[in-house]
Design a protein around this motif. Structure first.
Motif, PDB file in Angstrom:
ATOM      1  N   HIS A 139     101.459  34.042 -17.571  1.00  0.00           N
ATOM      2  CA  HIS A 139     101.057  33.442 -16.526  1.00  0.00           C
ATOM      3  C   HIS A 139     101.871  32.364 -15.694  1.00  0.00           C
ATOM      4  O   HIS A 139     102.003  32.111 -14.441  1.00  0.00           O
ATOM      5  CB  HIS A 139      99.672  32.669 -16.702  1.00  0.00           C
ATOM      6  CG  HIS A 139      98.473  33.638 -16.650  1.00  0.00           C
ATOM      7  ND1 HIS A 139      97.903  34.181 -15.523  1.00  0.00           N
ATOM      8  CD2 HIS A 139      97.920  34.259 -17.649  1.00  0.00           C
ATOM      9  CE1 HIS A 139      96.948  35.090 -16.010  1.00  0.00           C
ATOM     10  NE2 HIS A 139      96.916  35.174 -17.157  1.00  0.00           N
ATOM     11  N   ALA A 140     102.903  31.773 -16.619  1.00  0.00           N
ATOM     12  CA  ALA A 140     103.699  30.586 -16.095  1.00  0.00           C
ATOM     13  C   ALA A 140     104.851  31.636 -15.328  1.00  0.00           C
ATOM     14  O   ALA A 140     105.275  31.313 -14.156  1.00  0.00           O
ATOM     15  CB  ALA A 140     104.425  30.066 -17.308  1.00  0.00           C
ATOM     16  N   MET A 141     105.172  32.867 -16.046  1.00  0.00           N
ATOM     17  CA  MET A 141     106.249  33.413 -15.410  1.00  0.00           C
ATOM     18  C   MET A 141     105.797  34.292 -14.170  1.00  0.00           C
ATOM     19  O   MET A 141     106.538  34.195 -13.085  1.00  0.00           O
ATOM     20  CB  MET A 141     106.808  34.853 -16.391  1.00  0.00           C
ATOM     21  CG  MET A 141     107.422  34.116 -17.515  1.00  0.00           C
ATOM     22  SD  MET A 141     107.695  35.328 -18.872  1.00  0.00           S
ATOM     23  CE  MET A 141     108.797  36.536 -17.853  1.00  0.00           C
ATOM     24  N   ALA A 142     104.532  34.774 -14.218  1.00  0.00           N
ATOM     25  CA  ALA A 142     103.961  35.343 -12.963  1.00  0.00           C
ATOM     26  C   ALA A 142     103.592  34.272 -11.861  1.00  0.00           C
ATOM     27  O   ALA A 142     103.944  34.740 -10.917  1.00  0.00           O
ATOM     28  CB  ALA A 142     102.592  35.988 -13.420  1.00  0.00           C
ATOM     29  N   SER A 143     103.273  33.332 -12.369  1.00  0.00           N
ATOM     30  CA  SER A 143     103.206  32.072 -11.353  1.00  0.00           C
ATOM     31  C   SER A 143     104.710  31.718 -10.598  1.00  0.00           C
ATOM     32  O   SER A 143     104.586  31.502  -9.264  1.00  0.00           O
ATOM     33  CB  SER A 143     102.639  31.028 -11.937  1.00  0.00           C
ATOM     34  OG  SER A 143     101.252  31.230 -12.235  1.00  0.00           O
ATOM     35  N   LEU A 144     105.528  31.879 -11.007  1.00  0.00           N
ATOM     36  CA  LEU A 144     106.795  31.669 -10.767  1.00  0.00           C
ATOM     37  C   LEU A 144     107.242  32.498  -9.749  1.00  0.00           C
ATOM     38  O   LEU A 144     107.832  32.240  -8.616  1.00  0.00           O
ATOM     39  CB  LEU A 144     108.101  31.520 -12.000  1.00  0.00           C
ATOM     40  CG  LEU A 144     109.358  31.326 -11.527  1.00  0.00           C
ATOM     41  CD1 LEU A 144     109.678  30.108 -10.984  1.00  0.00           C
ATOM     42  CD2 LEU A 144     110.117  31.804 -12.591  1.00  0.00           C
ATOM     43  N   ALA A 145     106.984  33.806  -9.920  1.00  0.00           N
ATOM     44  CA  ALA A 145     107.193  34.915  -9.015  1.00  0.00           C
ATOM     45  C   ALA A 145     106.137  34.717  -7.897  1.00  0.00           C
ATOM     46  O   ALA A 145     106.994  34.864  -6.623  1.00  0.00           O
ATOM     47  CB  ALA A 145     107.021  36.179  -9.595  1.00  0.00           C
ATOM     48  N   GLY A 198     109.886  40.814 -10.851  1.00  0.00           N
ATOM     49  CA  GLY A 198     111.328  41.088 -10.299  1.00  0.00           C
ATOM     50  C   GLY A 198     111.487  40.379  -8.881  1.00  0.00           C
ATOM     51  O   GLY A 198     112.564  40.521  -8.343  1.00  0.00           O
ATOM     52  N   LYS A 199     110.489  39.970  -8.196  1.00  0.00           N
ATOM     53  CA  LYS A 199     110.561  39.503  -6.805  1.00  0.00           C
ATOM     54  C   LYS A 199     111.331  38.325  -6.826  1.00  0.00           C
ATOM     55  O   LYS A 199     111.937  37.893  -5.585  1.00  0.00           O
ATOM     56  CB  LYS A 199     109.237  39.413  -6.020  1.00  0.00           C
ATOM     57  CG  LYS A 199     108.624  40.749  -5.574  1.00  0.00           C
ATOM     58  CD  LYS A 199     107.276  40.554  -4.845  1.00  0.00           C
ATOM     59  CE  LYS A 199     106.420  41.725  -4.649  1.00  0.00           C
ATOM     60  NZ  LYS A 199     105.378  41.696  -3.892  1.00  0.00           N
TER      61      LYS A 199
END
Length: 362
Positions: A139-145, A198-199
């Motif tokens: 979720h941290a990685m996804a939130s970064l995107a 990837g965004k």
């Protein structure tokens, strides 16, 4: 027997089977049971059977103490779960020695059982902790995107629940029943938030553009599936071992823009060549893009979005996935309502985009 043992042990006496079972099943359970065979009412064999059938008393060792000395009687007693068989008349030193031996064995067995239970609980705790760390990392990685996109964090939650609902609806389908196991669906749910990771590699001037892309800009945007797959692959390589949810996350990130008829990107895959996880995500992602409002556009009604999904059957989407969607579209709508973006969130996103979007040039 009480006179023989009570100077060394706390002895409880039962004069019939029912009382023996009550004592054995009480709060202070015995460490060892000496059991006669011939008793009024319920005999010792039945008492032993009941003791071994009850999980609360199953581990208490039973020594048969009886005048029956036939081999058949001894064999039956041991077959019922007794640990020893002492015949009368007894030898006091031998009885004491056997009682002491079986109490020592019981203590050792209890220690190992407690140790095993502790280790099992510790493994469960560590596994839960690892799963929590994985979820937080994902979720941290996804939130970064998400922070660099016009989407909100609720887009991640909605698409997670969409793909799980769709996968559950397809579990009984002949094409998918061997693949869509409980473990697969759990991994799918865990991996789904990374579909657009990837965004982060797409320039703001393109990623945050509210209008249509130019052909050149779209070519840049089409690279985000590869960027996402490569980022996840690099993380997996640093771990030095394959990880199930990361492998699926790579498939989703790289394949969720493919189309059933082969007209998608980045590889132009079609049909079953597209990983199932990516096909599920493709439908979920498009549905959410249609019905949910963005900073630069309102969301469309569910009925209109569902019609567009239906039009994409056999072209954009796997036909069987569309059929499943149509049977559970009310559940999709409920998920969208449950994780809807509130006005405060949208206003914050709008203000953030205004600070980072490039100015219009006349």
């Amino acid at each position: 027997m009480s006179e023989l043992l009570r100077d060394r042990y706390r002895v409880k006496i039962a004069t019939h089977g029912e009382k023996a079972l009550r004592i054995a099943g009480g709060e202070s359970r015995p460490d060892l049971i000496l059991l006669d065979v011939m008793m009024p009412g319920m005999d010792g064999h039945e008492v032993c059977q009941r003791l071994k059938a009850d999980p609360a008393t199953r581990e208490i060792p039973v020594i048969f103490l009886t005048a029956r000395s036939d081999v058949a009687d001894e064999t039956r007693g041991l077959a019922l779960g007794a640990v020893d068989y002492i015949t009368k008349p007894i030898s006091p030193p031998i009885v004491r020695a056997r009682v002491r031996t079986h109490l020592q064995l019981k203590a050792g067995a209890d220690f190992l059982r407690d140790k095993a239970a502790y280790l099992e609980a510790e493994v469960a705790r560590r596994s839960a902790e690892l799963a929590a760390i994985q979820d937080v990392t994902i979720h941290a990685m996804a939130s970064l995107a998400e922070t660099r996109d016009s989407d909100t964090g609720n887009h991640i939650r909605r698409t997670q629940h969409y793909v799980r609902a769709l996968a559950e609806a397809l579990r009984g389908h002949a094409r998918f029943r061997d693949t869509l196991t409980s473990d697969y669906i759990a991994t799918l749910f865990k991996s789904a938030p990374l579909h657009d990771i990837g965004k982060v590699g797409i320039p703001d001037r393109i990623l945050l553009k509210p209008g249509r892309y130019t052909p050149e800009e779209f070519e840049v945007m089409k690279d985000h599936p590869r960027l996402g797959r490569d980022a996840i692959a690099q993380a997996e390589a640093q771990l030095g071992t394959p990880v199930g949810f990361l492998s699926m996350a790579k498939d989703i990130a790289y394949g969720h823009q493919e189309k059933w008829d082969g007209s998608g990107y980045p590889q132009g895959l079609g049909g079953d060549a597209i990983p199932l996880s990516a096909r599920l995500m493709a439908l979920a992602d498009v549905y959410d893009a249609l019905i949910c409002r963005r900073v630069y556009k309102p969301g469309m009604p569910h009925e209109q979005a569902a019609a567009i999904i239906a039009e994409g059957r056999g072209r954009h989407f796997d036909p069987d996935l569309v059929d499943a969607f149509q049977t559970i579209q009310d559940e999709f709508q409920a998920i969208a309502h449950r994780f809807a973006d509130d006005d405060v969130t949208m206003q914050r996103k709008r203000e953030w985009m205004e600070t980072v979007s490039p100015p219009d040039i006349a």
